[in-house]
Design an enzyme around this catalytic site. Structure first.
Site, PDB file in Angstrom:
ATOM      1  N   LYS A  61     -10.097 -35.444   8.616  1.00  0.00           N
ATOM      2  CA  LYS A  61      -9.874 -33.834   8.285  1.00  0.00           C
ATOM      3  C   LYS A  61      -9.011 -33.558   7.127  1.00  0.00           C
ATOM      4  O   LYS A  61      -8.997 -32.723   6.489  1.00  0.00           O
ATOM      5  CB  LYS A  61     -10.037 -33.019   9.671  1.00  0.00           C
ATOM      6  CG  LYS A  61     -10.909 -33.081  10.389  1.00  0.00           C
ATOM      7  CD  LYS A  61     -12.286 -32.855   9.992  1.00  0.00           C
ATOM      8  CE  LYS A  61     -13.360 -32.246  10.650  1.00  0.00           C
ATOM      9  NZ  LYS A  61     -14.756 -31.881  10.088  1.00  0.00           N
TER      10      LYS A  61
ATOM     11  N   TYR B 182      -9.878 -38.678  13.473  1.00  0.00           N
ATOM     12  CA  TYR B 182     -10.261 -37.596  13.364  1.00  0.00           C
ATOM     13  C   TYR B 182      -9.067 -36.587  12.154  1.00  0.00           C
ATOM     14  O   TYR B 182      -9.590 -35.999  11.440  1.00  0.00           O
ATOM     15  CB  TYR B 182     -10.670 -36.640  14.656  1.00  0.00           C
ATOM     16  CG  TYR B 182     -11.311 -35.473  14.429  1.00  0.00           C
ATOM     17  CD1 TYR B 182     -12.481 -34.999  13.912  1.00  0.00           C
ATOM     18  CD2 TYR B 182     -10.462 -34.154  14.580  1.00  0.00           C
ATOM     19  CE1 TYR B 182     -13.225 -33.810  14.049  1.00  0.00           C
ATOM     20  CE2 TYR B 182     -11.099 -32.607  14.495  1.00  0.00           C
ATOM     21  CZ  TYR B 182     -12.359 -32.876  14.426  1.00  0.00           C
ATOM     22  OH  TYR B 182     -13.086 -31.587  14.075  1.00  0.00           O
TER      23      TYR B 182
HETATM   24  N1  LIG Z   1     -15.701 -27.062  17.623  1.00  0.00           N
HETATM   25  C1  LIG Z   1     -14.504 -26.936  17.092  1.00  0.00           C
HETATM   26  O1  LIG Z   1     -13.697 -26.346  17.646  1.00  0.00           O
HETATM   27  C2  LIG Z   1     -14.025 -27.453  15.486  1.00  0.00           C
HETATM   28  C3  LIG Z   1     -12.783 -27.574  15.440  1.00  0.00           C
HETATM   29  C4  LIG Z   1     -12.518 -28.142  14.063  1.00  0.00           C
HETATM   30  C5  LIG Z   1     -13.259 -28.704  13.409  1.00  0.00           C
HETATM   31  N2  LIG Z   1     -14.874 -28.697  13.747  1.00  0.00           N
HETATM   32  C6  LIG Z   1     -15.751 -29.297  12.972  1.00  0.00           C
HETATM   33  O2  LIG Z   1     -16.936 -28.462  12.965  1.00  0.00           O
HETATM   34  C7  LIG Z   1     -17.988 -29.547  12.618  1.00  0.00           C
HETATM   35  C8  LIG Z   1     -19.168 -28.952  13.704  1.00  0.00           C
HETATM   36  O3  LIG Z   1     -18.672 -29.260  14.988  1.00  0.00           O
HETATM   37  P1  LIG Z   1     -19.390 -28.829  16.473  1.00  0.00           P
HETATM   38  O4  LIG Z   1     -18.071 -28.364  17.288  1.00  0.00           O
HETATM   39  O5  LIG Z   1     -20.372 -27.911  16.134  1.00  0.00           O
HETATM   40  O6  LIG Z   1     -19.784 -30.128  17.082  1.00  0.00           O
HETATM   41  P2  LIG Z   1     -21.237 -30.550  17.523  1.00  0.00           P
HETATM   42  O7  LIG Z   1     -21.029 -31.917  18.306  1.00  0.00           O
HETATM   43  O8  LIG Z   1     -21.913 -29.566  18.423  1.00  0.00           O
HETATM   44  O9  LIG Z   1     -22.424 -30.667  16.336  1.00  0.00           O
HETATM   45  C9  LIG Z   1     -22.092 -31.546  15.377  1.00  0.00           C
HETATM   46  C10 LIG Z   1     -23.649 -32.238  14.919  1.00  0.00           C
HETATM   47  O10 LIG Z   1     -23.552 -33.196  13.772  1.00  0.00           O
HETATM   48  C11 LIG Z   1     -24.606 -33.950  14.023  1.00  0.00           C
HETATM   49  N3  LIG Z   1     -24.234 -35.265  13.227  1.00  0.00           N
HETATM   50  C12 LIG Z   1     -23.240 -36.191  13.976  1.00  0.00           C
HETATM   51  N4  LIG Z   1     -23.175 -37.206  13.136  1.00  0.00           N
HETATM   52  C13 LIG Z   1     -24.193 -37.055  12.233  1.00  0.00           C
HETATM   53  C14 LIG Z   1     -24.538 -37.566  11.024  1.00  0.00           C
HETATM   54  N5  LIG Z   1     -24.127 -39.151  10.682  1.00  0.00           N
HETATM   55  N6  LIG Z   1     -25.388 -37.252   9.951  1.00  0.00           N
HETATM   56  C15 LIG Z   1     -26.116 -35.944  10.360  1.00  0.00           C
HETATM   57  N7  LIG Z   1     -25.597 -35.249  11.509  1.00  0.00           N
HETATM   58  C16 LIG Z   1     -25.024 -35.836  12.282  1.00  0.00           C
HETATM   59  C17 LIG Z   1     -24.627 -34.027  15.589  1.00  0.00           C
HETATM   60  O11 LIG Z   1     -25.930 -34.679  15.781  1.00  0.00           O
HETATM   61  C18 LIG Z   1     -24.524 -32.566  16.099  1.00  0.00           C
HETATM   62  O12 LIG Z   1     -25.464 -31.717  16.124  1.00  0.00           O
HETATM   63  C19 LIG Z   1     -17.582 -31.069  12.604  1.00  0.00           C
HETATM   64  O13 LIG Z   1     -17.122 -31.507  11.376  1.00  0.00           O
HETATM   65  C20 LIG Z   1     -16.351 -30.586  13.187  1.00  0.00           C
HETATM   66  O14 LIG Z   1     -15.197 -31.797  13.356  1.00  0.00           O
HETATM   67  C21 LIG Z   1     -14.960 -28.062  15.061  1.00  0.00           C
END
Ligand SMILES: NC(=O)c1ccc[n+]([C@@H]2O[C@H](COP(=O)([O-])OP(=O)(O)OC[C@H]3O[C@@H](n4cnc5c(N)ncnc54)[C@H](O)[C@@H]3O)[C@@H](O)[C@H]2O)c1
Length: 283
Positions: free
Chosen positions: A170, A166
């Site tokens: 990123k 990951y």
């Molecule tokens: N939550 C955090 O603290 C955090 C921190 C750093 C980065 N992020 C990043 O933020 C983004 C959103 O994360 P989140 O926490 O909302 O996660 P989440 O799991 O709630 O949402 C991610 C969504 O992406 C969809 N998804 C996965 N693979 C896919 C694909 N191949 N095509 C289309 N959709 C797809 C999933 O179905 C899901 O609905 C991600 O890129 C994650 O890496 C989140």
């Protein structure tokens, strides 16, 4: 008074849950017509379903906004072309593209399988490359500029235990954002990234959010940054990585120390000289 994103079309990938859902709702509330993309997987990338995206579309419409669903994957070019097609056929083009879709397959480096590495790189890095390229090509043809918002993470920018796959993805998104910002500026396309921290299903069992509530660390804190980067309020800003963690907003920057220069005529540094100068090199 016209809304901030009135007349704009925005795509948000992975918008069926978590941060992407919050982005989609906020962009729609700001007046954008939103393509809600999500293939409906679990947080490890398993499974598929149309329900997640469809539900967010219904939420936006119920609030008086305009939205259309896409259930394609961001991993393939056909999938990403399909997402663009929804924006073009339903709303006539694309002005804002938010690469947000993501999955997690955490393991320590020594236990990571090829499969865990490839799947995570595929969704995050390849998905962001494809989204950025497909969006930028469409925006260049339209000739009215555009905004691309990527999603990085402190894991890639600073490192986080157990997330080699990951973190690599990123950090790659950071590099992609910097290069794309330079290359696309001449077409009036700004490319920035958000590095969020929010309580979602992805992070619910991570130590760094333990004890936090949705009220203090929910995805609703991240979405205004996407609206800002999508709107004229951020005119002139490109290649930046905005950190958002609850009520705190800051920038991540790659650091270079002032360094130490030696007279080139005296030849290359020796390993012993580097050791002797280490304190000054790293200061
Ligand atoms: N939550 C955090 O603290 C955090 C921190 C750093 C980065 N992020 C990043 O933020 C983004 C959103 O994360 P989140 O926490 O909302 O996660 P989440 O799991 O709630 O949402 C991610 C969504 O992406 C969809 N998804 C996965 N693979 C896919 C694909 N191949 N095509 C289309 N959709 C797809 C999933 O179905 C899901 O609905 C991600 O890129 C994650 O890496 C989140």
């Amino acid at each position: 008074m016209a809304k901030l994103l009135e007349g704009k079309v925005a795509v948000v990938t992975g918008a069926g849950a978590g941060i992407g859902r919050a982005h989609a709702l906020a962009l729609a509330a700001a007046g954008a017509k939103v393509v809600v993309n999500d293939l409906g997987s679990d947080r490890h990338g398993a499974g598929r379903g149309s329900q997640a995206a469809d539900e967010v579309v219904r939420e936006i419409q119920a609030a008086g906004g305009e939205a259309a669903a896409s259930h394609e994957t961001v991993v393939t070019r056909e999938g990403v072309d399909g997402i663009l097609w929804v924006a073009q056929s339903r709303f006539g083009g694309v002005d804002v593209w938010v690469n947000n879709a993501g999955i997690l397959r955490d393991r320590t480096l020594l236990n990571l399988t090829d499969e865990d590495f490839d799947r995570v790189l595929e969704v995050h890095l390849r998905g962001t490359f494809l989204g950025t390229q497909v969006a930028a090509r469409a925006m260049r043809v339209q000739g009215r500029g555009g905004r691309i918002v990527n999603t990085s993470s402190l894991s890639g920018l600073l490192g986080n235990f157990g997330q080699a796959n990951y973190g690599a993805a990123k950090a790659g998104i950071y590099g992609l954002t910097r290069v794309a910002a330079l290359e696309l500026e001449r077409f009036g396309i700004a490319v920035n990234a958000i590095a969020p921290l929010a309580l979602t299903r992805m992070t619910s069992d991570l130590e760094m959010v333990a004890g936090a509530s949705v009220d203090e660390l929910g995805p609703q804190f991240i979405a205004p940054a996407a609206v800002f980067l999508a709107s004229p309020l951020s005119d002139g800003i490109t290649g930046q990585v905005l950190g958002v963690q609850g009520g705190k907003i800051f920038l991540y920057r790659m650091e270079m120390t002032a360094g130490v220069e030696k007279d080139a005529a005296s030849g290359p540094w020796t390993a012993e000289e580097i050791q002797a100068a280490w304190e000054r090199i790293s200061a």
